[in-house]
Motif scaffolding. Sequence first.
Motif, PDB file in Angstrom:
ATOM      1  N   ASN A 174     -11.900   5.825 -12.525  1.00  0.00           N
ATOM      2  CA  ASN A 174     -13.235   5.919 -13.111  1.00  0.00           C
ATOM      3  C   ASN A 174     -14.234   5.538 -12.030  1.00  0.00           C
ATOM      4  N   PRO A 175     -15.038   6.461 -11.528  1.00  0.00           N
ATOM      5  CA  PRO A 175     -15.873   6.164 -10.361  1.00  0.00           C
ATOM      6  C   PRO A 175     -16.926   5.100 -10.616  1.00  0.00           C
ATOM      7  N   ASP A 176     -17.304   4.880 -11.867  1.00  0.00           N
ATOM      8  CA  ASP A 176     -18.358   3.910 -12.150  1.00  0.00           C
ATOM      9  C   ASP A 176     -17.843   2.487 -12.296  1.00  0.00           C
ATOM     10  N   SER A 177     -16.541   2.322 -12.552  1.00  0.00           N
ATOM     11  CA  SER A 177     -16.068   0.968 -12.853  1.00  0.00           C
ATOM     12  C   SER A 177     -14.819   0.554 -12.097  1.00  0.00           C
ATOM     13  N   ASP A 178     -14.065   1.506 -11.530  1.00  0.00           N
ATOM     14  CA  ASP A 178     -12.830   1.167 -10.831  1.00  0.00           C
ATOM     15  C   ASP A 178     -13.092   0.925  -9.346  1.00  0.00           C
ATOM     16  N   VAL A 179     -12.187   0.157  -8.726  1.00  0.00           N
ATOM     17  CA  VAL A 179     -12.378  -0.273  -7.334  1.00  0.00           C
ATOM     18  C   VAL A 179     -11.149   0.080  -6.512  1.00  0.00           C
ATOM     19  N   LEU A 180     -11.376   0.553  -5.295  1.00  0.00           N
ATOM     20  CA  LEU A 180     -10.290   0.773  -4.337  1.00  0.00           C
ATOM     21  C   LEU A 180     -10.179  -0.422  -3.408  1.00  0.00           C
ATOM     22  N   PHE A 181      -8.960  -0.941  -3.257  1.00  0.00           N
ATOM     23  CA  PHE A 181      -8.663  -1.968  -2.250  1.00  0.00           C
ATOM     24  C   PHE A 181      -7.757  -1.304  -1.221  1.00  0.00           C
ATOM     25  N   LEU A 182      -8.291  -0.989  -0.060  1.00  0.00           N
ATOM     26  CA  LEU A 182      -7.541  -0.337   1.014  1.00  0.00           C
ATOM     27  C   LEU A 182      -7.213  -1.366   2.090  1.00  0.00           C
ATOM     28  N   PHE A 183      -5.908  -1.574   2.331  1.00  0.00           N
ATOM     29  CA  PHE A 183      -5.448  -2.520   3.353  1.00  0.00           C
ATOM     30  C   PHE A 183      -4.710  -1.749   4.425  1.00  0.00           C
ATOM     31  N   MET A 184      -5.188  -1.841   5.668  1.00  0.00           N
ATOM     32  CA  MET A 184      -4.592  -1.145   6.803  1.00  0.00           C
ATOM     33  C   MET A 184      -4.218  -2.160   7.881  1.00  0.00           C
ATOM     34  N   THR A 185      -2.983  -2.093   8.364  1.00  0.00           N
ATOM     35  CA  THR A 185      -2.527  -3.050   9.366  1.00  0.00           C
ATOM     36  C   THR A 185      -1.740  -2.320  10.450  1.00  0.00           C
ATOM     37  N   SER A 186      -2.070  -2.606  11.721  1.00  0.00           N
ATOM     38  CA  SER A 186      -1.415  -1.941  12.843  1.00  0.00           C
ATOM     39  C   SER A 186      -1.942  -2.550  14.138  1.00  0.00           C
ATOM     40  N   HIS A 187      -1.600  -1.919  15.264  1.00  0.00           N
ATOM     41  CA  HIS A 187      -2.261  -2.200  16.534  1.00  0.00           C
ATOM     42  C   HIS A 187      -3.553  -1.400  16.589  1.00  0.00           C
ATOM     43  N   GLY A 188      -4.470  -1.805  17.457  1.00  0.00           N
ATOM     44  CA  GLY A 188      -5.728  -1.085  17.539  1.00  0.00           C
ATOM     45  C   GLY A 188      -6.434  -1.312  18.849  1.00  0.00           C
ATOM     46  N   ASN A 189      -7.521  -0.591  19.006  1.00  0.00           N
ATOM     47  CA  ASN A 189      -8.396  -0.728  20.156  1.00  0.00           C
ATOM     48  C   ASN A 189      -9.802  -0.415  19.683  1.00  0.00           C
ATOM     49  N   GLN A 190     -10.766  -0.366  20.572  1.00  0.00           N
ATOM     50  CA  GLN A 190     -12.129  -0.049  20.172  1.00  0.00           C
ATOM     51  C   GLN A 190     -12.155   1.306  19.454  1.00  0.00           C
ATOM     52  N   ASN A 191     -12.561   1.290  18.163  1.00  0.00           N
ATOM     53  CA  ASN A 191     -12.677   2.498  17.350  1.00  0.00           C
ATOM     54  C   ASN A 191     -11.358   3.245  17.172  1.00  0.00           C
ATOM     55  N   ILE A 192     -10.248   2.542  17.289  1.00  0.00           N
ATOM     56  CA  ILE A 192      -8.933   3.171  17.143  1.00  0.00           C
ATOM     57  C   ILE A 192      -8.038   2.284  16.273  1.00  0.00           C
ATOM     58  N   PHE A 193      -7.441   2.884  15.244  1.00  0.00           N
ATOM     59  CA  PHE A 193      -6.390   2.244  14.447  1.00  0.00           C
ATOM     60  C   PHE A 193      -5.147   3.090  14.655  1.00  0.00           C
ATOM     61  N   GLU A 194      -4.098   2.494  15.225  1.00  0.00           N
ATOM     62  CA  GLU A 194      -2.945   3.271  15.675  1.00  0.00           C
ATOM     63  C   GLU A 194      -2.047   3.695  14.523  1.00  0.00           C
ATOM     64  N   LEU A 195      -1.703   4.988  14.518  1.00  0.00           N
ATOM     65  CA  LEU A 195      -0.647   5.533  13.672  1.00  0.00           C
ATOM     66  C   LEU A 195       0.465   6.015  14.587  1.00  0.00           C
ATOM     67  N   ALA A 196       1.690   5.516  14.398  1.00  0.00           N
ATOM     68  CA  ALA A 196       2.812   5.887  15.257  1.00  0.00           C
ATOM     69  C   ALA A 196       4.090   5.847  14.449  1.00  0.00           C
ATOM     70  N   ASN A 197       4.869   6.929  14.518  1.00  0.00           N
ATOM     71  CA  ASN A 197       6.135   6.998  13.787  1.00  0.00           C
ATOM     72  C   ASN A 197       7.019   8.015  14.491  1.00  0.00           C
ATOM     73  N   ASP A 198       7.575   7.628  15.657  1.00  0.00           N
ATOM     74  CA  ASP A 198       8.390   8.550  16.458  1.00  0.00           C
ATOM     75  C   ASP A 198       9.549   9.112  15.637  1.00  0.00           C
ATOM     76  N   PRO A 199       9.898  10.371  15.873  1.00  0.00           N
ATOM     77  CA  PRO A 199       9.372  11.303  16.885  1.00  0.00           C
ATOM     78  C   PRO A 199       8.215  12.161  16.378  1.00  0.00           C
ATOM     79  N   ILE A 200       7.599  11.772  15.289  1.00  0.00           N
ATOM     80  CA  ILE A 200       6.488  12.539  14.739  1.00  0.00           C
ATOM     81  C   ILE A 200       5.242  12.264  15.570  1.00  0.00           C
ATOM     82  N   GLY A 201       4.592  13.308  16.040  1.00  0.00           N
ATOM     83  CA  GLY A 201       3.339  13.137  16.755  1.00  0.00           C
ATOM     84  C   GLY A 201       2.198  12.906  15.776  1.00  0.00           C
ATOM     85  N   MET A 202       1.476  11.819  15.926  1.00  0.00           N
ATOM     86  CA  MET A 202       0.430  11.459  14.975  1.00  0.00           C
ATOM     87  C   MET A 202      -0.897  11.233  15.684  1.00  0.00           C
TER      88      MET A 202
END
Length: 500
Positions: free
Chosen positions: A299-327
């Motif tokens: 429900n866009p008026d009353s429900d809330v999204l809690f998004l938690f992202m954890t990884s390595h990172g750098n300036q303006n970069i959040f790393e996605l890595a799952n070899d051998p898949i290129g991401m």
Amino acid sequence: MIELPPSRSFFADLFANQKAALWMLLGSRRAFRYVTPSAVQLVFLGVLAILANTLFSWLTANGAGHFNGQGLVSYLLWPFIALIAGIFLAQRSGLGRLMLVPVILWLAADIYVALIQSLLQYLGLIDRLPDFILPWMNSLFLVLFIWQTVSLLWIFARQQKWPWWEQILILAGTIVTLAIWQQTVSSQPIWKVEEQIQPVMLSEDALYAQPRLLDNVLNQLQKGIFGETHWYFVGVAGAGYQDVFKTEVETTQRQFDTRFGTLGRSVGLINNANTQGTLPIASRTSIAQTLDRIGQDMNPDSDVLFLFMTSHGNQNIFELANDPIGMNSIDPQWLRGALDHAKIRWRVLVISACYSGSFIPALESPDTIVITASAADRASFGCQAEADYTYFGRAFFAEAMRTQNSLTDAFKVAQASIRAREKQDDFPASNPQMRIGSNIAAVLPQLESRLFPSDSAVNLPSTLSIAPAIDSSISGVPIQTPHRNKVISDKHVVSPFPKH
């Protein structure tokens, strides 16, 4: 004319040679006042230099590998060249004892250099070097390697009064030769780790299971109920080569499902070699599809999204890595676009990675809370392979959110805990950040009454009424006003990811 002091005793000569090497490294001709050449000193200093360089090579290999005879031969080539040069100088000057002076000075100086390199390498292994030094370590080691030989040639050139053009030619040629040599022999250290390239395999079952796994999870999501407030949880474990991110997301998702009422409204997207065939992976595609599906169900008026992202990172970069898949990794503009496309209004975004504060300018809005594990110019810590949480994850989720009944209070408690732990471990402060938009600040008490279980919550209304936007502050945490909402350009940093 070079005049050498007479030999006295073994230890007196050893001390004198070490003192001479220090003066040589400083570029001073005083080295000739102390150097005392002898065959015994040559052998002893040679053994010490080999041991010191073996220690450095062993530390570089992190204690793994084996003794490499070819590496020892490569190292001994330089004192052999110094010995040949000494023979030439002795014949040219008519002073027989001068024959051993270059090689003894070189070996004595190399002991100091190898011990300095070993100390730096050890401090790097225990994570006690400042972050700004790490990219310069290889260059520093190269300078130290060149320094001892150039300083040896420098004091001889001045003492023997070689012509200026001859000095320039010899020094320039030596520097170029040593720089090239150092690059070519790096694959042959005294202590060598044999690289065993293991091909990373993605099973056929895992390849074809991924669409089905994601569909199954998304099809089980419960829709929002009109007139009620529900929280939706999405966890993203980005770097698949360290288990701590997988464990952190799984543990946090269970915490939200059991304590915060997101059971039936939570999704875990995890990159890890052990779960490629059993859990949906975290990719740009799966994240975007998950956000779109939640945007449709909530429900866009009353429900809330809690998004938690954890990884390595750098300036303006959040790393996605799952070899051998290129991401493709995530940048803040892409994430903002995915959230806007999903038409999710109320957002609590928690990003745990180095330099994650760089995501704030693009993600903050009046309807959004953004929490990051570090400031835009700081690293965060705790991604050891054996850990079940990062420093931020443990302080915020495992500790603060189990004792506090508001996100603001939980963040403040976690911030203090992280600061104390980093100080105890002698790490630079990561400076976690929190930004609260003005609209969500106005309704946050009502939203939190549905998130945090408490005896008083039963008397609070389950329906969310949207209050007008205000510009104020909550317990000293910055509130985002609408006119400050902005998007910055992606820098696309491609440098190696620092330790989380």
